[in-house]
Design a protein around this motif. Sequence first.
Motif, PDB file in Angstrom:
ATOM      1  N   UNK A  63      -8.791  10.956  -7.940  1.00 28.41           N
ATOM      2  CA  UNK A  63     -10.114  11.440  -8.321  1.00 28.41           C
ATOM      3  C   UNK A  63     -10.786  11.970  -7.058  1.00 28.41           C
ATOM      4  N   UNK A  64     -11.170  13.230  -7.079  1.00 25.59           N
ATOM      5  CA  UNK A  64     -11.772  13.847  -5.892  1.00 25.59           C
ATOM      6  C   UNK A  64     -13.258  13.514  -5.807  1.00 25.59           C
ATOM      7  N   UNK A  65     -13.808  13.651  -4.593  1.00 24.10           N
ATOM      8  CA  UNK A  65     -15.246  13.479  -4.405  1.00 24.10           C
ATOM      9  C   UNK A  65     -16.014  14.461  -5.280  1.00 24.10           C
ATOM     10  N   UNK A  97       0.830  -1.204   0.000  1.00 20.66           N
ATOM     11  CA  UNK A  97       0.000   0.000   0.000  1.00 20.66           C
ATOM     12  C   UNK A  97       0.866   1.257   0.000  1.00 20.66           C
ATOM     13  N   UNK A  98       1.947   1.260   0.761  1.00 19.66           N
ATOM     14  CA  UNK A  98       2.827   2.426   0.812  1.00 19.66           C
ATOM     15  C   UNK A  98       3.454   2.695  -0.559  1.00 19.66           C
ATOM     16  N   UNK A  99       3.865   1.639  -1.260  1.00 18.04           N
ATOM     17  CA  UNK A  99       4.404   1.816  -2.614  1.00 18.04           C
ATOM     18  C   UNK A  99       3.318   2.331  -3.553  1.00 18.04           C
ATOM     19  N   UNK A 117      -6.962   2.576  -3.014  1.00 22.83           N
ATOM     20  CA  UNK A 117      -6.648   2.053  -1.680  1.00 22.83           C
ATOM     21  C   UNK A 117      -6.736   3.144  -0.621  1.00 22.83           C
ATOM     22  N   UNK A 118      -7.837   3.868  -0.630  1.00 24.16           N
ATOM     23  CA  UNK A 118      -8.045   4.932   0.347  1.00 24.16           C
ATOM     24  C   UNK A 118      -8.607   4.388   1.658  1.00 24.16           C
ATOM     25  N   UNK A 164     -19.548   4.834  -7.127  1.00 24.60           N
ATOM     26  CA  UNK A 164     -18.328   5.256  -7.821  1.00 24.60           C
ATOM     27  C   UNK A 164     -17.248   5.624  -6.800  1.00 24.60           C
ATOM     28  N   UNK A 165     -17.637   6.278  -5.711  1.00 25.90           N
ATOM     29  CA  UNK A 165     -16.666   6.613  -4.659  1.00 25.90           C
ATOM     30  C   UNK A 165     -16.092   5.350  -4.026  1.00 25.90           C
ATOM     31  N   UNK A 166     -16.946   4.358  -3.796  1.00 27.53           N
ATOM     32  CA  UNK A 166     -16.467   3.091  -3.224  1.00 27.53           C
ATOM     33  C   UNK A 166     -15.464   2.418  -4.157  1.00 27.53           C
ATOM     34  N   UNK A 167     -15.782   2.388  -5.440  1.00 21.92           N
ATOM     35  CA  UNK A 167     -14.874   1.771  -6.412  1.00 21.92           C
ATOM     36  C   UNK A 167     -13.564   2.549  -6.452  1.00 21.92           C
ATOM     37  N   UNK A 168     -13.648   3.867  -6.481  1.00 19.44           N
ATOM     38  CA  UNK A 168     -12.449   4.708  -6.458  1.00 19.44           C
ATOM     39  C   UNK A 168     -11.604   4.431  -5.216  1.00 19.44           C
TER      40      UNK A 168
END
Length: 174
Positions: A114-116, A103-105, A159-160, A150-154
């Motif tokens: 992509x912003x909300x 995840x760090x890499x 990896x937010x 779409x936010x969930x997929x993003x």
Amino acid sequence: MRTNGKSHNVSVEAKEFPQPTKCLHCDRTFPIAVPIVGQPKDMEYIQLCGQLAQHLMQKHPLMAKKAVEQQMQMGIGLSGLCVLANFVSNDEGLAKWRDLIRHQFHDFSTRNRISDATIEEKVKALDFAPYFDLDSDRSDEIKPAVIALVKDVRDIIEERLPMYPVENVTLVRG
């Protein structure tokens, strides 16, 4: 039919000339990397990175120290990932550590975000009525659910989200 050597599938576009590399901590600029005839591929970028590192060490030693620390951490992490690619394990702690390093890499190297606001703007501009045989008012009812999806997929792709609990994990290569 002769075309005098001109191809019909070629276009010429004027491109903006690249700007010199600029230090974030001072106004120093560095020349654009130019390929050197007879040198190994990409040698110009290796040399430019060397010049940039030298500048960082000489003019911004605290930033250079942070960069070296980050290099060491990433080196250990990359080494660990390369080793783990050769093993299968269901050790939950090892899997969590591997995912944290990966995840760090990923976070370090992700270029586009992509912003909300962008998601909301794009979805709100859509008219779902023709696709779902709905009237326009009902189309607006669907939009919040589509925005959330779409936010969930993003969030998954970028990896937010926080790391999920790992259950029955098998470390596999790839």
